[in-house]
Design a protein around this motif. Structure first.
Motif, PDB file in Angstrom:
ATOM      1  N   LEU A  44       0.830  -1.202   0.000  1.00  0.00           N
ATOM      2  CA  LEU A  44       0.000   0.000   0.000  1.00  0.00           C
ATOM      3  C   LEU A  44       0.864   1.252   0.000  1.00  0.00           C
ATOM      4  CD1 LEU A  44      -2.430  -1.221   2.772  1.00  0.00           C
ATOM      5  CD2 LEU A  44      -2.863  -1.230   0.308  1.00  0.00           C
ATOM      6  N   THR A  45       0.515   2.195  -0.846  1.00  0.00           N
ATOM      7  CA  THR A  45       1.212   3.475  -0.890  1.00  0.00           C
ATOM      8  C   THR A  45       0.325   4.548  -0.263  1.00  0.00           C
ATOM      9  OG1 THR A  45       0.378   3.801  -3.136  1.00  0.00           O
ATOM     10  CG2 THR A  45       2.602   2.868  -2.917  1.00  0.00           C
ATOM     11  N   LYS A  46       0.896   5.730  -0.098  1.00  0.00           N
ATOM     12  CA  LYS A  46       0.240   6.819   0.637  1.00  0.00           C
ATOM     13  C   LYS A  46      -1.199   7.093   0.195  1.00  0.00           C
ATOM     14  CE  LYS A  46       0.904  11.555   2.075  1.00  0.00           C
ATOM     15  NZ  LYS A  46       1.770  12.717   2.081  1.00  0.00           N
ATOM     16  N   GLU A  47      -1.467   6.995  -1.099  1.00  0.00           N
ATOM     17  CA  GLU A  47      -2.812   7.341  -1.574  1.00  0.00           C
ATOM     18  C   GLU A  47      -3.892   6.366  -1.085  1.00  0.00           C
ATOM     19  OE1 GLU A  47      -0.158   7.119  -3.696  1.00  0.00           O
ATOM     20  OE2 GLU A  47      -0.568   5.540  -5.125  1.00  0.00           O
ATOM     21  N   PHE A  48      -3.497   5.191  -0.583  1.00  0.00           N
ATOM     22  CA  PHE A  48      -4.456   4.215  -0.066  1.00  0.00           C
ATOM     23  C   PHE A  48      -4.501   4.199   1.463  1.00  0.00           C
ATOM     24  CE2 PHE A  48      -3.060   2.630  -4.184  1.00  0.00           C
ATOM     25  CZ  PHE A  48      -4.272   2.532  -4.835  1.00  0.00           C
ATOM     26  N   LEU A  49      -3.703   5.054   2.102  1.00  0.00           N
ATOM     27  CA  LEU A  49      -3.554   5.016   3.561  1.00  0.00           C
ATOM     28  C   LEU A  49      -4.088   6.274   4.224  1.00  0.00           C
ATOM     29  CD1 LEU A  49       0.090   3.633   3.593  1.00  0.00           C
ATOM     30  CD2 LEU A  49      -1.976   2.356   4.144  1.00  0.00           C
ATOM     31  N   LEU A  50      -4.778   6.104   5.324  1.00  0.00           N
ATOM     32  CA  LEU A  50      -5.181   7.206   6.195  1.00  0.00           C
ATOM     33  C   LEU A  50      -4.438   7.001   7.507  1.00  0.00           C
ATOM     34  CD1 LEU A  50      -9.046   7.171   5.601  1.00  0.00           C
ATOM     35  CD2 LEU A  50      -7.397   8.805   4.695  1.00  0.00           C
ATOM     36  N   LEU A  51      -3.692   8.001   7.940  1.00  0.00           N
ATOM     37  CA  LEU A  51      -2.898   7.881   9.166  1.00  0.00           C
ATOM     38  C   LEU A  51      -3.647   8.487  10.342  1.00  0.00           C
ATOM     39  CD1 LEU A  51       0.593   8.970   7.791  1.00  0.00           C
ATOM     40  CD2 LEU A  51      -0.360   6.674   7.934  1.00  0.00           C
ATOM     41  N   ILE A  92      -1.126  -2.064  12.727  1.00  0.00           N
ATOM     42  CA  ILE A  92      -2.481  -2.580  12.624  1.00  0.00           C
ATOM     43  C   ILE A  92      -3.240  -1.666  11.666  1.00  0.00           C
ATOM     44  CG2 ILE A  92      -4.637  -3.023  13.846  1.00  0.00           C
ATOM     45  CD1 ILE A  92      -2.940  -3.416  16.371  1.00  0.00           C
ATOM     46  N   LEU A  93      -3.856  -2.279  10.675  1.00  0.00           N
ATOM     47  CA  LEU A  93      -4.603  -1.537   9.664  1.00  0.00           C
ATOM     48  C   LEU A  93      -6.070  -1.939   9.711  1.00  0.00           C
ATOM     49  CD1 LEU A  93      -2.084  -2.416   6.873  1.00  0.00           C
ATOM     50  CD2 LEU A  93      -2.364  -0.128   7.758  1.00  0.00           C
ATOM     51  N   LEU A  94      -6.937  -0.972   9.516  1.00  0.00           N
ATOM     52  CA  LEU A  94      -8.357  -1.242   9.353  1.00  0.00           C
ATOM     53  C   LEU A  94      -8.676  -1.050   7.882  1.00  0.00           C
ATOM     54  CD1 LEU A  94      -9.888   0.678  12.385  1.00  0.00           C
ATOM     55  CD2 LEU A  94      -9.275  -1.731  12.237  1.00  0.00           C
ATOM     56  N   ARG A  95      -9.147  -2.098   7.251  1.00  0.00           N
ATOM     57  CA  ARG A  95      -9.492  -2.038   5.831  1.00  0.00           C
ATOM     58  C   ARG A  95     -10.956  -1.664   5.709  1.00  0.00           C
ATOM     59  NH1 ARG A  95      -9.668  -7.219   1.889  1.00  0.00           N
ATOM     60  NH2 ARG A  95     -10.531  -6.157   0.098  1.00  0.00           N
ATOM     61  N   GLN A  97     -14.676  -0.909   4.041  1.00  0.00           N
ATOM     62  CA  GLN A  97     -15.543  -1.718   3.181  1.00  0.00           C
ATOM     63  C   GLN A  97     -15.204  -1.428   1.727  1.00  0.00           C
ATOM     64  OE1 GLN A  97     -19.666  -1.110   3.921  1.00  0.00           O
ATOM     65  NE2 GLN A  97     -20.317  -2.747   2.571  1.00  0.00           N
ATOM     66  N   GLY A  98     -15.036  -2.445   0.953  1.00  0.00           N
ATOM     67  CA  GLY A  98     -14.653  -2.280  -0.443  1.00  0.00           C
ATOM     68  C   GLY A  98     -13.154  -2.351  -0.638  1.00  0.00           C
ATOM     69  N   GLY A  99     -12.391  -2.184   0.440  1.00  0.00           N
ATOM     70  CA  GLY A  99     -10.946  -2.355   0.389  1.00  0.00           C
ATOM     71  C   GLY A  99     -10.177  -1.233  -0.266  1.00  0.00           C
ATOM     72  N   GLY A 100     -10.813  -0.090  -0.548  1.00  0.00           N
ATOM     73  CA  GLY A 100     -10.121   0.998  -1.235  1.00  0.00           C
ATOM     74  C   GLY A 100      -9.156   1.767  -0.360  1.00  0.00           C
ATOM     75  N   GLN A 101      -9.443   1.864   0.915  1.00  0.00           N
ATOM     76  CA  GLN A 101      -8.574   2.601   1.819  1.00  0.00           C
ATOM     77  C   GLN A 101      -8.313   1.798   3.079  1.00  0.00           C
ATOM     78  OE1 GLN A 101     -10.098   6.728   2.228  1.00  0.00           O
ATOM     79  NE2 GLN A 101      -8.176   7.091   1.178  1.00  0.00           N
ATOM     80  N   PHE A 102      -7.142   2.070   3.661  1.00  0.00           N
ATOM     81  CA  PHE A 102      -6.736   1.411   4.894  1.00  0.00           C
ATOM     82  C   PHE A 102      -6.381   2.484   5.912  1.00  0.00           C
ATOM     83  CE2 PHE A 102      -6.213  -1.701   1.669  1.00  0.00           C
ATOM     84  CZ  PHE A 102      -6.282  -2.947   2.272  1.00  0.00           C
ATOM     85  N   ILE A 103      -6.883   2.350   7.118  1.00  0.00           N
ATOM     86  CA  ILE A 103      -6.552   3.280   8.198  1.00  0.00           C
ATOM     87  C   ILE A 103      -5.419   2.654   8.998  1.00  0.00           C
ATOM     88  CG2 ILE A 103      -7.390   4.428  10.285  1.00  0.00           C
ATOM     89  CD1 ILE A 103     -10.241   4.095   9.027  1.00  0.00           C
ATOM     90  N   VAL A 104      -4.302   3.381   9.117  1.00  0.00           N
ATOM     91  CA  VAL A 104      -3.173   2.896   9.928  1.00  0.00           C
ATOM     92  C   VAL A 104      -3.497   3.293  11.355  1.00  0.00           C
ATOM     93  CG1 VAL A 104      -0.687   2.889  10.248  1.00  0.00           C
ATOM     94  CG2 VAL A 104      -1.634   3.283   7.961  1.00  0.00           C
ATOM     95  N   LEU A 105      -3.940   2.305  12.125  1.00  0.00           N
ATOM     96  CA  LEU A 105      -4.474   2.564  13.459  1.00  0.00           C
ATOM     97  C   LEU A 105      -3.377   2.775  14.499  1.00  0.00           C
ATOM     98  CD1 LEU A 105      -7.127   2.740  15.021  1.00  0.00           C
ATOM     99  CD2 LEU A 105      -6.968   0.305  15.408  1.00  0.00           C
TER     100      LEU A 105
END
Length: 110
Positions: A44-51, A92-95, A97-105
């Protein structure tokens, strides 16, 4: 769209609605640019991650004013409260729904 396809789509949506978030683990492969590997085929690169705030660097400036060398008296010293992400950190990542974004918890500690 035939009736069979419509029933399949409704069933898939019902399952997704019951399971809106998946918890996964990843490893930070690079900080700049940010890249987190979930498994060998998913990086995953930055555009798919929410920090979240917990995984970002945070430091405060403290004035050193007690004893010690005169060179440090009254000087502001940057003191890290949170160090942020580093290469090799397990997270720990929360994916979503739909898998488009991941939250870096958060980071995983051992």
């Amino acid at each position: 769209m035939n009736m069979n396809d419509m029933i399949k789509q409704i069933a898939i949506k019902a399952v997704d609605a019951q399971n809106p978030v998946n918890v996964v683990q990843g490893i930070v492969k690079s900080v700049v640019p940010l890249e987190i590997e979930v498994h060998q085929k998913l990086k995953l690169t930055k555009e798919f991650l929410l920090l979240t705030e917990r995984v970002t660097r945070y430091e405060v400036d403290l004035e050193h004013d007690h004893g010690g060398p005169k060179a440090l008296q009254g000087k502001l010293i940057e003191t890290p409260i949170r160090t942020g992400l580093a290469t090799g950190d397990k997270v720990i990542l929360l994916r979503s729904q739909g898998g488009g974004q991941f939250i870096v918890l958060d980071k995983v500690v051992e």
